[in-house]
Design an enzyme around this catalytic site. Structure first.
Site, short mmCIF file in Angstrom:
data_model
loop_
_atom_site.label_atom_id
_atom_site.label_comp_id
_atom_site.label_asym_id
_atom_site.label_seq_id
_atom_site.Cartn_x
_atom_site.Cartn_y
_atom_site.Cartn_z
N ASP A 31 0.95 -1.22 -0.04
CA ASP A 31 0.15 -0.06 0.03
C ASP A 31 0.92 1.12 -0.04
O ASP A 31 0.52 2.46 -0.71
CB ASP A 31 -0.80 -0.01 1.30
N TYR A 32 1.88 1.15 0.81
CA TYR A 32 2.87 2.55 0.82
C TYR A 32 3.56 2.64 -0.55
O TYR A 32 3.35 3.88 -0.90
CB TYR A 32 3.94 1.93 1.84
N PHE A 34 2.23 2.03 -3.48
CA PHE A 34 1.22 2.56 -4.11
C PHE A 34 0.95 4.07 -3.89
O PHE A 34 0.74 4.82 -4.68
CB PHE A 34 -0.18 1.66 -3.97
N ASP A 35 0.77 4.32 -2.66
CA ASP A 35 0.76 5.73 -2.22
C ASP A 35 1.60 6.63 -2.78
O ASP A 35 1.41 7.79 -3.37
CB ASP A 35 0.39 6.03 -0.66
N SER A 80 -37.64 -5.15 -13.22
CA SER A 80 -37.69 -6.11 -11.98
C SER A 80 -37.43 -7.44 -12.28
O SER A 80 -37.21 -7.62 -13.35
CB SER A 80 -38.74 -5.52 -11.18
N LEU A 81 -37.44 -8.37 -10.99
CA LEU A 81 -37.34 -9.69 -11.45
C LEU A 81 -38.79 -10.57 -10.77
O LEU A 81 -39.25 -9.86 -9.84
CB LEU A 81 -36.09 -10.38 -10.68
N GLU A 110 -26.95 -17.33 -10.72
CA GLU A 110 -25.94 -16.13 -10.52
C GLU A 110 -26.40 -16.00 -8.87
O GLU A 110 -27.57 -16.27 -8.46
CB GLU A 110 -25.96 -14.89 -11.06
N LYS A 112 -27.97 -13.51 -5.81
CA LYS A 112 -28.82 -12.11 -5.98
C LYS A 112 -28.07 -11.37 -5.00
O LYS A 112 -28.23 -11.50 -3.56
CB LYS A 112 -30.02 -12.65 -6.03
N ASP A 114 -27.39 -8.31 -2.45
CA ASP A 114 -28.32 -7.33 -1.86
C ASP A 114 -27.67 -5.99 -1.81
O ASP A 114 -26.95 -5.63 -0.71
CB ASP A 114 -28.76 -7.89 -0.46
N ARG A 133 -31.08 2.81 -10.65
CA ARG A 133 -32.30 2.32 -11.44
C ARG A 133 -33.59 3.29 -11.28
O ARG A 133 -34.00 3.14 -12.46
CB ARG A 133 -32.67 0.82 -10.71
N GLU A 169 -24.59 -4.47 -9.13
CA GLU A 169 -25.14 -4.16 -7.81
C GLU A 169 -24.03 -3.37 -6.95
O GLU A 169 -22.99 -4.00 -7.12
CB GLU A 169 -25.77 -5.20 -7.11
N TYR A 221 -23.38 -7.82 -13.62
CA TYR A 221 -24.32 -9.27 -14.10
C TYR A 221 -25.06 -9.14 -15.50
O TYR A 221 -25.54 -9.95 -15.83
CB TYR A 221 -25.22 -9.55 -13.03
N LYS A 308 -35.78 -16.60 -3.87
CA LYS A 308 -35.71 -16.07 -2.81
C LYS A 308 -35.34 -17.15 -1.55
O LYS A 308 -36.33 -18.00 -1.55
CB LYS A 308 -36.83 -15.10 -2.56
N CYS A 402 -64.54 4.39 11.70
CA CYS A 402 -63.37 4.86 11.11
C CYS A 402 -62.58 5.72 12.23
O CYS A 402 -62.92 6.60 12.89
CB CYS A 402 -63.55 5.87 9.87
N CYS A 405 -62.56 9.42 11.10
CA CYS A 405 -63.84 10.31 10.96
C CYS A 405 -65.17 9.69 11.62
O CYS A 405 -66.22 10.22 11.54
CB CYS A 405 -64.27 10.61 9.37
N CYS A 420 -63.68 2.70 5.03
CA CYS A 420 -64.70 3.65 5.48
C CYS A 420 -65.33 4.37 4.39
O CYS A 420 -64.74 4.76 3.31
CB CYS A 420 -63.73 4.88 5.94
N CYS A 426 -63.61 12.18 4.54
CA CYS A 426 -62.57 11.49 5.62
C CYS A 426 -61.26 11.92 5.29
O CYS A 426 -60.71 11.72 4.01
CB CYS A 426 -62.75 9.97 5.34
P1 AMP Z 1 -36.28 -7.02 -7.30
O1 AMP Z 1 -35.80 -5.57 -6.94
O2 AMP Z 1 -36.39 -7.85 -6.30
O3 AMP Z 1 -37.27 -7.08 -8.34
O4 AMP Z 1 -34.96 -7.68 -8.04
C1 AMP Z 1 -34.41 -7.12 -9.12
C2 AMP Z 1 -33.04 -6.78 -8.66
O5 AMP Z 1 -32.20 -7.63 -8.16
C3 AMP Z 1 -32.26 -6.09 -9.76
O6 AMP Z 1 -32.74 -4.63 -9.99
C4 AMP Z 1 -30.94 -6.10 -9.33
O7 AMP Z 1 -30.61 -4.95 -8.73
C5 AMP Z 1 -30.91 -7.26 -8.40
N1 AMP Z 1 -29.89 -8.13 -8.80
C6 AMP Z 1 -28.92 -8.67 -7.75
N2 AMP Z 1 -28.15 -9.64 -8.31
C7 AMP Z 1 -28.51 -9.68 -9.49
C8 AMP Z 1 -28.43 -10.61 -10.55
N3 AMP Z 1 -27.32 -11.62 -10.58
N4 AMP Z 1 -28.75 -10.44 -11.72
C9 AMP Z 1 -29.83 -9.66 -11.98
N5 AMP Z 1 -30.22 -8.93 -10.84
C10 AMP Z 1 -29.61 -8.96 -9.83
ZN ZN Z 2 -63.17 7.54 7.53
#
Ligand code: AMP
Ligand code: ZN
Length: 664
Positions: A31-32, A34-35, A80-81, A110, A112, A114, A133, A169, A221, A308, A402, A405, A420, A426
């Site tokens: 690292d040094y 590199f710096d 989305s998926l 692959e 997923k 998060d 996105r 991601e 991905y 999932k 309600c 109201c 309601c 309301c």
């Molecule tokens: P969701 O938001 O539940 O509809 O899932 C879709 C999101 O999964 C996508 O917008 C990606 O951000 C995410 N994601 C994570 N890993 C992957 C992957 N290997 N391929 C595609 N999407 C992925």
């Molecule tokens: Zn109401």
């Protein structure tokens, strides 16, 4: 070596070290050292501003302040998926696939990741843009912040296409997340809740120097672009890796759903050994030709599926049951919980859905309950721990009036929710309806937010959305936190909304069950609010994809005198209540009643253009051949079994030219 060459060679060298360290995880200098080299380059660049390069390794340290993030439309929509949770779900998916594509289907599996999804655009091997996105159609440009993420290459290697988008991601590895929290706690700051929110929050920091300090990573991905010369998902991943991107090695090509399940099981068990969090597996049809055949639904590709993992559970005490009133008058019971840590977040509330759910699980205040976090943001209660029920516990009696109201609640036949019925006065209904009207996907009124709407209603300035168009600057100025400028912006924003096309106005009206897609269908079919207003339920259900529930809701909406008056007032204010003339000019009914299946590759138009042509001319597009199909439009490379099926059913197969001729 002259200065220019020296700078260039330092940049190349540092880039390579970055790559070795962050992508290959295999540094070859300290690292040094590199710096020292980085400082040398910084000094040279400072002396020679004419040799500045926005993608130099020195740019990774940040320094740019972004006040407002620009909104940018994606060249390729970010879908989305769909989710699956069991072997059966995956087998059903495979059945749907086999109806549409011919031959053997292979899948890439692959992880997923998060985090927060990101679209990166590269031109001539250089990163030119990074966009979140957002709503899938457009997102926020966060290039300055993303440049500080070391795993995002600023300059590509090897044989890359001239221009393409790549998706991935942005994640925060667990170790880095814990380290950040240690530092925060040492400074007496509140720790961050979980890696995912911290990653996505980081992208919207104004000071990129702060982002540079966070150990974010970008895992890739998917590649999007025209004429990329890539024919499968796995090939795309391999190429991206060769160009210098971080593509995790866990991705795997498999031959069957059984092998997909093996992959899922393996990672469900081993996921805690990974350096980052995952919430499942993503399975994709490997061949791009087959992906193209499968296409997309309104929200997700048909060729991909998320699997999932089972949600994590905890038990905690339910302190109190509260009732919320939504914009449609629907009552939602909510449980206030003793705060508890669950799957990385602190949970304080859970949705109880409706009266039946409370009764079925016999949920009571002061019970100890099991809480689970599924795909939704709000966790749910799945059971009560009866061994811990207090002695004097009483069953829950659901409210009958309600909470806002005091009107007596109703429960329409066949519905799980109570409502309601006080539609007109309301408060949460009145406010919620106007908030929906002004929201981004509806009238998108700039300068007016949800809180101001609530204030305007409370002050008695508006009671429905038609009242908005009569607001004046003088009326608005005295409101809390309003100044002349913001008042003018508000009134201007309302004025501009008169340009919003009919289909969105129809969605904005907030008719129950009329979402964006239904509004589009109705607008296209009826063309004006007057025609729609006079439609009977019987007439409405003849429209494609409009069922009884929607039809009745539309009829009910327009049977109210109050609603009719409001619509008339919108009309006199100049809001678009019919399809504009130039849009109408491109539409015909030539293909009315005909269903088309489009298959193969076309010459003069793209597959999507063909589909639009069919719909604009009143036809319907379907993805699989059945006895209901009127025509198959066959391009190059149409699958042989598809052709056989069409021939068996005696369906006319049209060439691209023949179809276009049909429209003339
Ligand atoms: P969701 O938001 O539940 O509809 O899932 C879709 C999101 O999964 C996508 O917008 C990606 O951000 C995410 N994601 C994570 N890993 C992957 C992957 N290997 N391929 C595609 N999407 C992925
Ligand atoms: Zn109401």
């Amino acid at each position: 070596m002259n200065t220019q060459q020296k700078i260039q060679s330092l940049r190349d060298e540092l880039r390579q070290h970055n790559y070795n360290y962050y992508i290959l995880d295999n540094p070859t200098i300290s690292d040094y050292e590199f710096d020292i080299k980085l400082k040398e380059l910084q000094a040279l660049e400072e002396q020679h501003p004419e040799l500045f390069d926005a993608n130099s390794p020195t740019q990774r340290v940040g320094g740019t302040i972004t006040k407002n993030f620009n909104t940018i439309a994606h060249d390729f929509r970010m879908y989305s998926l769909d989710n699956s949770y069991s072997k059966e779900d995956l087998l059903d998916w495979e059945t749907r696939i086999k109806k549409i594509v011919d031959g053997e289907v292979k899948y890439t599996c692959e992880l997923k990741y998060d985090g927060a999804s990101m679209n990166l655009t590269y031109e001539d091997g250089k990163l030119v843009r990074a966009v979140t996105r957002g709503d899938g159609v457009q997102g926020d440009e966060v290039t300055a912040n993303v440049k500080t993420i070391k795993t995002v290459p600023l300059q590509l290697k090897g044989d890359f296409p001239k221009r393409f988008d790549i998706r991935g991601e942005i994640i925060l590895p667990i170790k880095g997340f814990l380290k950040m929290n240690e530092d925060r706690m040492a400074n007496d700051e509140e720790p961050y809740r979980n890696p995912r929110n911290t990653a996505s929050g980081s992208l919207k920091l104004q000071d990129s120097t702060e982002v540079a300090k966070r150990p974010l990573e970008c895992l890739l991905y998917s590649i999007k672009g025209n004429n990329l010369n890539i024919s499968s998902q796995i090939e795309g991943l391999e190429k991206a890796r060769a160009w210098g991107f971080k593509v995790p090695n866990e991705a795997k090509l498999v031959n069957s759903i059984d092998e997909v399940l093996e992959y899922v099981e393996y990672w469900d068990e081993h996921r805690h050994n990974l350096p980052y969090e995952i919430d499942g597996v993503v399975v994709k049809v490997n061949s791009f030709y087959q992906q193209d055949e499968l296409g997309f639904t309104a929200k997700a590709p048909r060729w991909a599926m998320a699997y999932k993992f089972k949600a994590e559970q905890v038990s905690t005490k339910l302190n109190e049951i509260k009732y919320q009133v939504g914009r449609t008058g629907a009552i939602t019971p909510v449980a206030n919980l003793e705060p508890v840590q669950l799957a990385g977040t602190i949970v304080k509330r859970a949705s109880l859905h409706n009266a039946d759910q409370i009764e079925k699980l016999d949920i009571r205040e002061r019970d100890e309950v099991f809480v689970e976090k599924g795909g939704e943001i709000i966790p749910k209660i799945i059971a009560v721990d009866l061994t811990k029920r207090p002695e004097n516990s009483q069953p829950t009696t659901y409210i009958t009036t309600c909470p806002e109201c005091e009107t007596e609640l109703i429960r329409p036949e066949g519905e799980a929710k109570h409502y309601c019925p006080n539609y007109n006065t309301c408060p949460p209904q009145v406010i919620g309806r106007i908030q929906h009207y002004i929201s981004r996907k509806a009238m998108d009124i700039e300068g007016l937010g949800g809180e101001t709407v609530a204030l305007l209603v409370k002050e008695g300035l508006i009671a429905n959305y038609a009242d908005l168009y009569e607001l004046t600057v003088e009326q608005v100025i005295p409101l809390e936190r309003m100044a002349e400028k913001s008042a003018k912006n508000l009134v201007n924003g309302i004025e501009t909304s008169k340009q919003i096309p009919f289909e969105r106005v129809l969605f904005a009206l907030g008719i129950r069950y009329v979402g964006e897609t239904v509004a589009k269908k109705l607008a296209k079919y009826y063309k004006s609010i007057d025609a729609l207003m006079f439609a009977s339920a019987i007439d409405l259900v003849t429209v494609d994809e409009i069922g009884e529930r929607i039809a009745e809701s539309v009829v009910e909406f327009f049977s109210s005198e109050e609603n009719k008056t409001i619509v008339e007032r919108l009309k006199s204010s100049g809001v678009q209540l019919e399809i504009s003339a130039d849009k109408l000019a491109n539409q015909t009914e030539k293909l009315k009643g005909q269903t088309f299946v489009v298959s193969g590759v076309f010459e003069s138009v793209s597959r999507n253009e063909l589909k639009k042509l069919i719909e604009d001319n009143g036809g319907k597009v379907s993805s699989s051949i059945s006895s209901k199909t009127s025509y198959v439009i066959a391009g190059d490379k149409m699958g042989p079994s598809k052709r056989a099926k069409a021939e068996n059913l005696n369906i006319v197969i049209l060439s691209e030219q023949a179809f276009l001729g049909l429209l003339k």
